[in-house]
Each structure stands twice: as structure tokens, then as C-alpha cells.
Design a protein around this motif. Structure first.
Motif, short mmCIF file in Angstrom:
data_model
loop_
_atom_site.label_atom_id
_atom_site.label_comp_id
_atom_site.label_asym_id
_atom_site.label_seq_id
_atom_site.Cartn_x
_atom_site.Cartn_y
_atom_site.Cartn_z
N ASN A 93 -34.50 22.19 2.82
CA ASN A 93 -33.41 21.24 2.58
C ASN A 93 -33.09 20.38 3.78
O ASN A 93 -32.68 19.24 3.64
N ARG A 94 -33.22 20.95 4.96
CA ARG A 94 -32.69 20.25 6.11
C ARG A 94 -33.76 19.58 6.96
O ARG A 94 -33.55 19.25 8.12
N SER A 110 -20.36 26.66 -2.32
CA SER A 110 -20.52 27.98 -2.92
C SER A 110 -19.17 28.54 -3.35
O SER A 110 -18.13 27.96 -3.09
N ILE A 147 -24.19 21.74 0.32
CA ILE A 147 -25.08 22.79 0.84
C ILE A 147 -24.62 24.13 0.28
O ILE A 147 -23.43 24.30 0.00
N CYS A 148 -25.57 25.05 0.13
CA CYS A 148 -25.18 26.38 -0.35
C CYS A 148 -24.54 27.13 0.82
O CYS A 148 -24.65 26.73 1.96
N CYS A 149 -23.93 28.25 0.49
CA CYS A 149 -23.06 29.00 1.40
C CYS A 149 -23.41 28.90 2.88
O CYS A 149 -24.52 29.20 3.31
N LEU A 150 -22.42 28.50 3.68
CA LEU A 150 -22.60 28.39 5.13
C LEU A 150 -22.30 29.70 5.85
O LEU A 150 -22.36 29.76 7.06
N GLY A 151 -21.94 30.73 5.10
CA GLY A 151 -21.61 32.00 5.72
C GLY A 151 -20.33 31.94 6.53
O GLY A 151 -20.15 32.64 7.51
N ASN A 152 -19.46 31.05 6.12
CA ASN A 152 -18.19 30.87 6.82
C ASN A 152 -17.04 31.10 5.84
O ASN A 152 -16.01 30.45 5.92
N CYS A 153 -17.29 32.01 4.90
CA CYS A 153 -16.40 32.18 3.74
C CYS A 153 -14.99 32.58 4.12
O CYS A 153 -14.05 32.29 3.40
N ASP A 154 -14.85 33.29 5.26
CA ASP A 154 -13.50 33.71 5.65
C ASP A 154 -12.68 32.51 6.09
O ASP A 154 -11.46 32.62 6.23
N LYS A 155 -13.34 31.39 6.33
CA LYS A 155 -12.61 30.19 6.73
C LYS A 155 -12.83 29.06 5.72
O LYS A 155 -12.91 27.90 6.07
N MET A 160 -20.07 21.41 7.58
CA MET A 160 -20.83 21.33 8.81
C MET A 160 -21.19 19.86 9.05
O MET A 160 -21.65 19.17 8.14
N GLU A 163 -24.27 19.77 14.15
CA GLU A 163 -24.39 21.19 14.51
C GLU A 163 -23.02 21.85 14.67
O GLU A 163 -22.92 22.94 15.21
N THR A 165 -19.66 23.48 12.98
CA THR A 165 -19.14 24.05 11.75
C THR A 165 -17.62 24.00 11.77
O THR A 165 -17.00 24.36 12.77
#
Lengths: 182, 340
Positions: A93-94, A110, A147-155, A160, A163, A165
Motif C-alpha cells: 500500500n505504501r 478500522s 489505512i487499516c488499523c494503525l495500532g493506535n487504538c487506545d488513542k 498518520m 512519519e 502519528t
């Protein structure tokens, strides 16, 4: 999707096995630093092909996207075929194979961000930039992509830019965030 | 369709199996069915109440910063410091102690200990790590050399709502590196790759810095701590594709191909990256090895049966859970809960 102005330009972009490999002057396309970096990546792996993704990412840093000459040059440095590099470049994707803005905004869509208001946040971005997903602003400053999940769900909601987030972004903060990127 | 009562019952069972003094929480999954959602909601509310009570007692301390090595084996170091990026700080917090002990043992013994401990894979499938490792061909005396083997850490965390590995890599990079060196010794791998997703910029930076520090201290490279074991570690960053998290797709991606999954067999343990035996483990699985390596050896000398029970209990009970969605004060907690 970008619309090509004429068919010839479009045909030149499609790399197939039938098309003879266009040999480019590697020294002219890639800087010495870029070539050194690619050789450094190759040392990490037992096979030079494995360095293709690292190389494309590195080459992409210069213009924000990778053009045909750069793909050909990377293939020549790595000693693999152009379609192989093209296959990698188009899979991820990137790695961008067409021009993008100076800054790429990736909005996480997501589930966690969606529940925390990603859609309305995306609307604010679209309104302020005057573009839809997948488009670039006329001044070439921003490209907007989901974009699919950035793994920053707690925030969540999260996004992004290049570079950096950002998390817990409210609609009122959008203008302030965009201002930082010229 | 799962009966909501069954779900509740399971929740109670899990609570009964808890250790004394451990944090209580329940995974609030994205239940599709209404009944399941309701039960999960109730359980989450209950857990939140308990968590909230805990937080008020220890003001301004996030839940993951309030544990001991016994109750929070992965994150207890964060109770001493906000982040453990410096190798000296990590060493002062029992860092690399498990590795030193393991390097003194034979590969087979380390494998056996982890196998006995039933350390389950934390990527989601829960396959016992020790059994996975035991499938890899090992060098034997008198037999021809097996050749290169690879250890790959699956850090392509992309599942929506999952961010456990991010915390471990950004705040405790040395813990993962220690785990990887230890596992490389157990399986006899000379080269390791951390397959990190491209969006984890800070994790890549911290891991690369930690690798440089570990190299300078002699934990990575040739003849690690005089044990005769060699290990090189590289960070490979991806460029965004969900499928890369699948074991064989990850190997294809690492090889510089399009990340399409391969058919099995052959399994990666026999023929993985570049056709060589390869072990792919999740970040959290690898992080779980050193604390166990450290603790179990001490106990093993004294009472092997007790050790097996204790470690089995730990590995099956402890997991890393994340709470998302309108939970502000305790976004991450290592909660005790029976693994599914």
C-alpha cells in the motif's frame, strides 16, 4: 485513480514480460547515497531480492513516489527483473507508483477509530482540503488516503501524516495539524 | 450461537482460576451477536469497576505500571521507569539475566524447559512455542551440519484493535531482543529478523537503537558472552499489507516477493525463508521467554514438579490485553484471564 492524459503515456507505465526491459543509466537515476543504501540493505539478507522493498522505500523518500526509471534502476542494482520489482512495488500500500502530494495523510478507518468518529473526522479533512480519498490537492501539498488499523487504538481516532502519528484527534484540531505541513 | 449464560459462566470460571492479588479484567471482544455483546458488555463493566477501584488507590499510575515480576511478567519494568530504552537501565532491572542463564544451558534443555512450561504462541492461535521449536532440525554430533536457520519475529501487528506489541517494542525493546537471542540459542539460528510493520516508526527507531546497544555490549554478534553462539539481528520494515502477518506470507514478503501465503506443507520449520528451517514467533511470545527463562531455572533446581506447575499456570493464565473505546485511564493492562 490518476487519469493519464494520453494512451501512450499509459502504455509506457505498464510493465509486462513482453516489453523489453528498458535499461537505464543507474548513476543518472539514483544518487550515490541511494546506491550505497541499497548495497547496505543487500548485506542484511542472503539474497539480494529481499532488499527490494527496503530499496523502494528508500528511493521513494526523494520524490514521495517511485517512477519507472527508479524501478528499473533498483532492479538493475539488485540484479533481478523489472517485473519482479514492479510486483513488489504494486503489492504494498505504501509504495506509490504515481505522484502523490508532498505529505500523505493516512486516516485509520478500522473499527476502534470508526467507533470514535473516524467518518466525521474524514469529512472535516475532505472539506478543508477540498478532496476525496485517493486524491491530491491541486497545489500538490496533501494526498488523503484511508489505512487499516494503525495500532493506535487506545488513542482513537488516529491518523498518520508522513512519519508522524496523531491520536485523539478532534475535529477542531484538524486545521492546526494541517498547518504544520507546508 | 453461544448462549449468553455460557459466556458468563466462562467468565466466572476464569475468575476462579486467578492467582491471588492479580489484576482482573475481561477481554471485551467485538461480539457480533447481540446476546454475546450484552454479556461482554456486562463483563467489561464489571472489570472496569474493579479496575477503576484499583486506579483510585494508586493515583495517576497507569495499571501496567503497578505490578511485580510475578503478576506482570512482561510489563513490570514499566513500574520502575516510563520506558526502558537504555541497556544499562534494562540490565539493572534483571535484564539479560535470563539470557545469561540460558546460554549456559544446552539448546535441547532450553527447548525442553519452554516445552514443559507450555508457553503458548501469542499471535492468536495459541500453538505451544516449545513444540514449534522442537520441529526444527538441530545439529547433532557426527551428523552433517544442518546449515543456516532463521528466527523471524512477527511484528506485523495489523489486526484492528490490537496494539499490544507496539507497547512492548516502543517501551521495552531490549526485552524482545533478549527473547530473540535466547530463542536463537534454543533453535540454533544464526540470523534473525524482526518483521516490523512500516507504520511503527518509533518502534523501529527504538529497536534499532537497542540492537546497536546490545551489539556494543556483546549480546549480539559473534560468540555471544563466550558461549560460542553467533546471532545477527536485523529490523525489516514492511510497507503496509494486512496479509503480511500470516506466517508464510510474511516469509514471502521477507524474501522480497509479493506477500501471498504459501501452501503447507512444507512447514516453515522445515523449509521457510530461502528454503531454510525458519521459526516465526509473535513479539509477545518472544518477550515471554526471558522472564520464564530467568525464573524457571531458579525454581527448576529446587523442585522441578513445582516449577512445571507454576510456569504452566503462568503461561496459560497471563496475557496482554488492551482495552479500547472510551476507557481513558487504563488503556493497557496485563490482566489475568484464562486463555481461550
Amino acid at each position: 485513480m490518476m487519469i493519464f492524459k494520453d494512451k501512450a503515456a499509459q502504455a509506457a507505465r505498464i510493465v509486462s514480460d513482453k516489453q523489453p526491459h528498458i535499461h537505464v543509466n543507474v548513476e543518472a537515476v539514483l544518487t550515490e547515497k541511494e546506491r550505497d543504501a541499497i548495497h547496505e540493505f543487500m548485506h542484511h539478507y542472503p539474497d539480494s531480492r529481499a532488499a527490494s522493498l527496503d530499496s523502494l522505500k528508500h528511493v521513494q523518500k526523494r520524490n514521495g513516489w517511485v517512477d519507472d526509471d527508479q524501478v528499473n534502476a533498483v532492479a538493475q542494482v539488485l540484479g533481478i527483473s523489472v517485473p519482479d520489482v514492479e510486483g513488489v512495488a504494486t503489492f504494498y500500500n505504501r509504495i506509490y507508483r504515481q505522484p502523490v502530494g508532498r505529505h500523505v495523510i493516512l486516516l485509520c478507518d478500522s473499527i476502534a477509530c470508526y467507533l470514535m468518529g473516524n467518518e466525521s473526522l474524514a469529512d472535516v479533512f475532505k472539506r478543508q482540503l477540498g478532496i476525496q480519498y485517493g486524491q491530491t490537492t491541486p497545489d500538490g501539498r496533501f494526498t488523503l488516503l484511508p489505512i487499516c488499523c494503525l495500532g493506535n487504538c487506545d488513542k482513537a481516532p488516529s491518523l498518520m501524516i508522513d512519519e508522524d502519528t496523531y491520536g485523539l484527534v478532534s475535529e477542531a484540531q484538524v486545521a492546526g495539524v494541517l498547518e504544520q505541513y507546508v | 450461537m453461544t448462549d449468553p449464560n455460557d459466556l458468563k459462566k466462562e467468565g466466572n470460571d476464569a475468575k476462579d482460576g486467578l492467582l491471588d492479588g492479580s489484576a482482573v479484567s475481561v477481554v471485551a471482544g467485538m461480539a457480533v451477536a447481540k446476546a454475546e455483546a450484552k454479556a461482554a458488555e456486562e463483563a467489561a463493566a464489571k472489570a472496569a469497576k474493579i479496575e477503576a477501584a484499583k486506579v483510585t488507590k494508586t493515583t495517576a499510575t497507569p495499571i501496567h505500571c503497578n505490578g511485580s515480576a510475578e503478576t506482570h511478567p512482561l510489563t513490570w519494568r514499566l513500574s520502575q521507569a516510563d520506558e526502558v530504552l537504555d541497556i544499562d537501565l534494562y540490565e539493572s532491572l534483571e535484564g539479560y539475566a535470563g539470557l545469561k542463564k540460558a546460554l549456559a544451558m544446552t539448546s535441547a534443555y532450553v527447548q525442553g524447559v519452554v516445552k514443559d512450561a507450555v508457553l503458548r504462541g501469542r499471535g492468536g492461535a495459541g500453538f505451544p512455542a516449545g513444540i514449534k521449536w522442537s520441529l526444527i532440525p538441530m545439529n547433532k554430533e557426527g551428523a552433517p551440519d544442518v546449515g543456516p536457520k532463521y528466527l523471524v519475529c512477527n511484528a506485523d501487528e495489523m489486526e484492528p484493535g490490537t496494539f499490544k506489541d507496539r507497547l512492548l517494542m516502543e517501551k521495552l525493546p531490549h526485552q524482545l531482543i533478549e527473547g530473540m537471542i535466547l530463542v536463537s540459542h534454543a533453535i540454533g539460528a544464526q540470523t534473525g529478523y524482526i518483521f516490523l510493520r512500516g507504520e511503527y516508526i518509533l518502534a523501529a527507531k527504538n529497536l534499532n537503537a537497542a540492537i546497536d546497544q546490545a551489539k556494543a555490549k556483546g549480546y549480539l554478534g559473534e560468540n555471544i558472552l563466550g558461549s560460542g553462539h553467533n546471532f545477527e539481528l536485523h529490523v525489516h520494515t514492511g510497507a503496509g499489507r494486512y496479509i503480511c502477518g500470516e506466517e508464510t506470507a510474511l516469509i514471502n514478503s521477507l524474501e522480497g516477493r509479493r506477500a501471498n501465503p504459501r501452501t503447507k506443507p512444507p512447514f516453515p520449520q522445515i523449509s521457510g525463508a530461502w528454503g531454510k528451517p525458519t521459526i516465526v514467533n509473535n513479539v509477545e511470545t518472544l518477550c515471554n521467554v526471558p522472564p520464564k527463562g530467568c525464573r524457571m531455572v531458579v525454581v527448576a533446581m529446587r523442585e522441578p514438579r513445582f516449577m512445571a506447575r507454576q510456569v504452566r499456570l503462568n503461561s496459560q493464565v497471563y496475557g496482554n490485553y488492551q482495552l479500547v473505546q472510551r476507557v481513558v485511564k487504563f488503556s493497557r493492562s496485563q490482566a489475568a484471564c484464562r486463555m481461550a
